[in-house]
Design an enzyme around this catalytic site. Structure first.
Site, PDB file in Angstrom:
ATOM      1  N   GLY A 156     123.407  59.136  23.764  1.00 14.19           N
ATOM      2  CA  GLY A 156     122.538  60.260  23.444  1.00 14.19           C
ATOM      3  C   GLY A 156     121.218  60.290  24.199  1.00 14.19           C
ATOM      4  CE  LYS A 182     127.167  60.998   1.402  1.00 18.92           C
ATOM      5  NZ  LYS A 182     126.365  60.096   2.219  1.00 18.92           N
ATOM      6  N   GLY A 214     130.475  62.144  10.677  1.00 17.03           N
ATOM      7  CA  GLY A 214     129.241  61.883   9.935  1.00 17.03           C
ATOM      8  C   GLY A 214     128.776  63.139   9.219  1.00 17.03           C
ATOM      9  CE  LYS A 250     114.300  63.326  13.705  1.00 22.00           C
ATOM     10  NZ  LYS A 250     115.499  63.468  14.533  1.00 22.00           N
ATOM     11  N   GLY A 273     121.814  63.256   8.003  1.00 25.09           N
ATOM     12  CA  GLY A 273     120.752  64.057   8.618  1.00 25.09           C
ATOM     13  C   GLY A 273     121.046  64.411  10.070  1.00 25.09           C
ATOM     14  CG  ASP A 306     116.728  66.288  16.703  1.00 19.97           C
ATOM     15  OD1 ASP A 306     116.156  65.829  17.712  1.00 19.97           O
ATOM     16  OD2 ASP A 306     116.452  65.931  15.540  1.00 19.97           O
ATOM     17  CB  THR A 338     111.316  60.005  15.317  1.00 19.66           C
ATOM     18  OG1 THR A 338     112.633  59.485  15.404  1.00 19.66           O
ATOM     19  CG2 THR A 338     110.320  58.860  15.339  1.00 19.66           C
ATOM     20  NE  ARG A 389     130.899  55.004   4.792  1.00 17.95           N
ATOM     21  CZ  ARG A 389     129.903  54.157   5.003  1.00 17.95           C
ATOM     22  NH1 ARG A 389     130.143  52.999   5.584  1.00 17.95           N
ATOM     23  NH2 ARG A 389     128.669  54.444   4.665  1.00 17.95           N
ATOM     24  CE1 TYR A 402     117.426  57.277  22.041  1.00 18.21           C
ATOM     25  CE2 TYR A 402     116.977  55.364  23.406  1.00 18.21           C
ATOM     26  CZ  TYR A 402     116.552  56.318  22.509  1.00 18.21           C
ATOM     27  OH  TYR A 402     115.270  56.290  22.061  1.00 18.21           O
TER      28      TYR A 402
HETATM   29  P1  ATR Z   1     121.348  59.900   9.683  1.00 19.75           P
HETATM   30  O1  ATR Z   1     120.043  60.557   9.353  1.00 19.75           O
HETATM   31  O2  ATR Z   1     121.306  58.955  10.836  1.00 19.75           O
HETATM   32  O3  ATR Z   1     122.467  60.878   9.778  1.00 19.75           O
HETATM   33  P2  ATR Z   1     122.220  59.244   7.017  1.00 19.75           P
HETATM   34  O4  ATR Z   1     121.729  60.570   6.560  1.00 19.75           O
HETATM   35  O5  ATR Z   1     121.967  58.036   6.196  1.00 19.75           O
HETATM   36  O6  ATR Z   1     121.639  58.910   8.451  1.00 19.75           O
HETATM   37  O7  ATR Z   1     123.806  59.382   7.282  1.00 19.75           O
HETATM   38  C1  ATR Z   1     124.547  58.339   7.780  1.00 19.75           C
HETATM   39  C2  ATR Z   1     125.957  58.840   8.081  1.00 19.75           C
HETATM   40  O8  ATR Z   1     126.681  57.802   8.751  1.00 19.75           O
HETATM   41  C3  ATR Z   1     126.757  59.185   6.847  1.00 19.75           C
HETATM   42  O9  ATR Z   1     127.635  60.249   7.165  1.00 19.75           O
HETATM   43  C4  ATR Z   1     127.539  57.898   6.607  1.00 19.75           C
HETATM   44  O10 ATR Z   1     128.745  58.063   5.905  1.00 19.75           O
HETATM   45  P3  ATR Z   1     128.750  58.126   4.287  1.00 19.75           P
HETATM   46  O11 ATR Z   1     128.331  59.494   3.931  1.00 19.75           O
HETATM   47  O12 ATR Z   1     130.146  57.800   3.913  1.00 19.75           O
HETATM   48  O13 ATR Z   1     127.765  57.058   3.838  1.00 19.75           O
HETATM   49  C5  ATR Z   1     127.851  57.503   8.025  1.00 19.75           C
HETATM   50  N1  ATR Z   1     128.170  56.078   8.174  1.00 19.75           N
HETATM   51  C6  ATR Z   1     127.332  55.029   8.100  1.00 19.75           C
HETATM   52  N2  ATR Z   1     127.980  53.874   8.343  1.00 19.75           N
HETATM   53  C7  ATR Z   1     129.282  54.198   8.570  1.00 19.75           C
HETATM   54  C8  ATR Z   1     130.461  53.462   8.900  1.00 19.75           C
HETATM   55  N3  ATR Z   1     130.438  52.113   9.015  1.00 19.75           N
HETATM   56  N4  ATR Z   1     131.611  54.133   9.097  1.00 19.75           N
HETATM   57  C9  ATR Z   1     131.648  55.480   8.975  1.00 19.75           C
HETATM   58  N5  ATR Z   1     130.563  56.239   8.673  1.00 19.75           N
HETATM   59  C10 ATR Z   1     129.402  55.613   8.479  1.00 19.75           C
END
Ligand code: ATR
Length: 269
Positions: free
Chosen positions: A236, A157, A129, A67, A132, A104, A63, A153, A214
């Protein structure tokens, strides 16, 4: 003799995987030992090799934040793990080979099938999002639903991820206007008590809003969706139990039933 498994992460104290796998072992009658293992952030590979040298281990769940490291450590990969670029299930073969899989995405699909119903193949899904967690879903989800659209956001990406997986993308603030059956929060916003800036009409018109996170109380995204008026809002936990069931099947050849474990986890304070 019971085969030994671990769940590896950092932090790992909070993990529910040992109690889930213990319940699966009781239900299937397959005796296993399954424990938490904290790895230091640095040198995943070295710690894994050390573990395999000193103990007879049959497999491990991996986890956050390892990963991608588990993906790199795998000699053989399933198609879905290769597509996700991440591994959450390692199998250690007797010949020393490390086999990586990712359960997953299928865990998510099975839980959503239960919540949404058999018409999942007609569903239009908005995936919030592009990190990952989103990748893990995109490795599997498109083959089970009518369409997937990624909104993030940082829009660039989402565009690049959508191109890679052959799905659609749209601006996060611009998601209103299309009709989504299922909205999935795959952002990490909840970790900071925040929510993605999505129009509340997107949430109110969806049949199902699903947060990959979750928690005992409704997550910020679940509250956002409930306030918007979505009738069907879930966390989740079901996905967690489903991905564990798929790992159990990979290792032991039998798929356990998830409902009793899920019911029990929800009922346990
Ligand atoms: P994970 O492995 O949990 O997906 P990550 O790879 O760091 O973690 O990705 C986090 C995601 O959450 C990204 O898509 C991020 O958006 P950005 O690409 O703009 O950074 C999104 N995210 C994190 N905080 C956010 C917020 N407050 N509002 C909207 N999106 C958010």
């Amino acid at each position: 003799m019971s085969r030994r498994f671990y769940v590896i992460g950092n932090p790992i104290e909070h993990s529910l995987s040992p109690v889930i796998h213990a319940a699966f072992a009781r239900e299937t009658g397959i005796p296993i030992v399954y424990e938490k293992r904290l790895f230091a952030i640095e040198d995943f590979d070295g710690q894994l090799q050390q573990l395999l040298k000193t103990e007879k281990v049959s497999g491990a769940n991996v986890t956050v934040p390892f990963k991608t490291k588990a993906y790199e450590a795998s000699r053989t990969l399933s198609g879905r793990a290769r597509r996700a670029g991440a591994v959450n299930t390692l199998s250690f073969r007797k010949d020393g080979q490390i086999v990586g899989d990712n359960t997953d995405g299928i865990g998510f699909v099975r839980d959503v099938k239960r919540l949404y119903g058999e018409n999942l193949d007609k569903a239009h899904v908005l995936l919030l999002g592009a990190g990952g967690a989103a990748r893990g879903l995109l490795a599997v989800l498109p083959e089970f639903v009518e369409s997937v659209t990624v909104a993030n956001r940082t829009e660039a990406k989402a565009v690049s991820l959508a191109r890679e997986f052959g799905v659609f993308s749209c601006p996060l603030e611009g998601a209103y206007g299309s009709s989504w059956d299922i909205v999935v929060n795959a952002t990490s916003a909840s970790l900071n008590g925040a929510v993605p800036a999505v129009d509340k009409r997107v949430l109110s018109s969806a049949s199902l809003c699903y947060d990959l996170m979750y928690s005992r109380v409704a997550t910020p995204f679940m509250q956002q969706a409930q306030c918007a008026g979505c009738p069907n809002v879930h966390d989740g936990l079901g996905m967690l139990v489903e991905q564990a069931a798929e790992s159990f099947r990979i290792w032991n050849g039998i798929r356990p039933t998830v409902e009793p474990v899920l019911f029990w986890l929800r009922a346990t304070p």
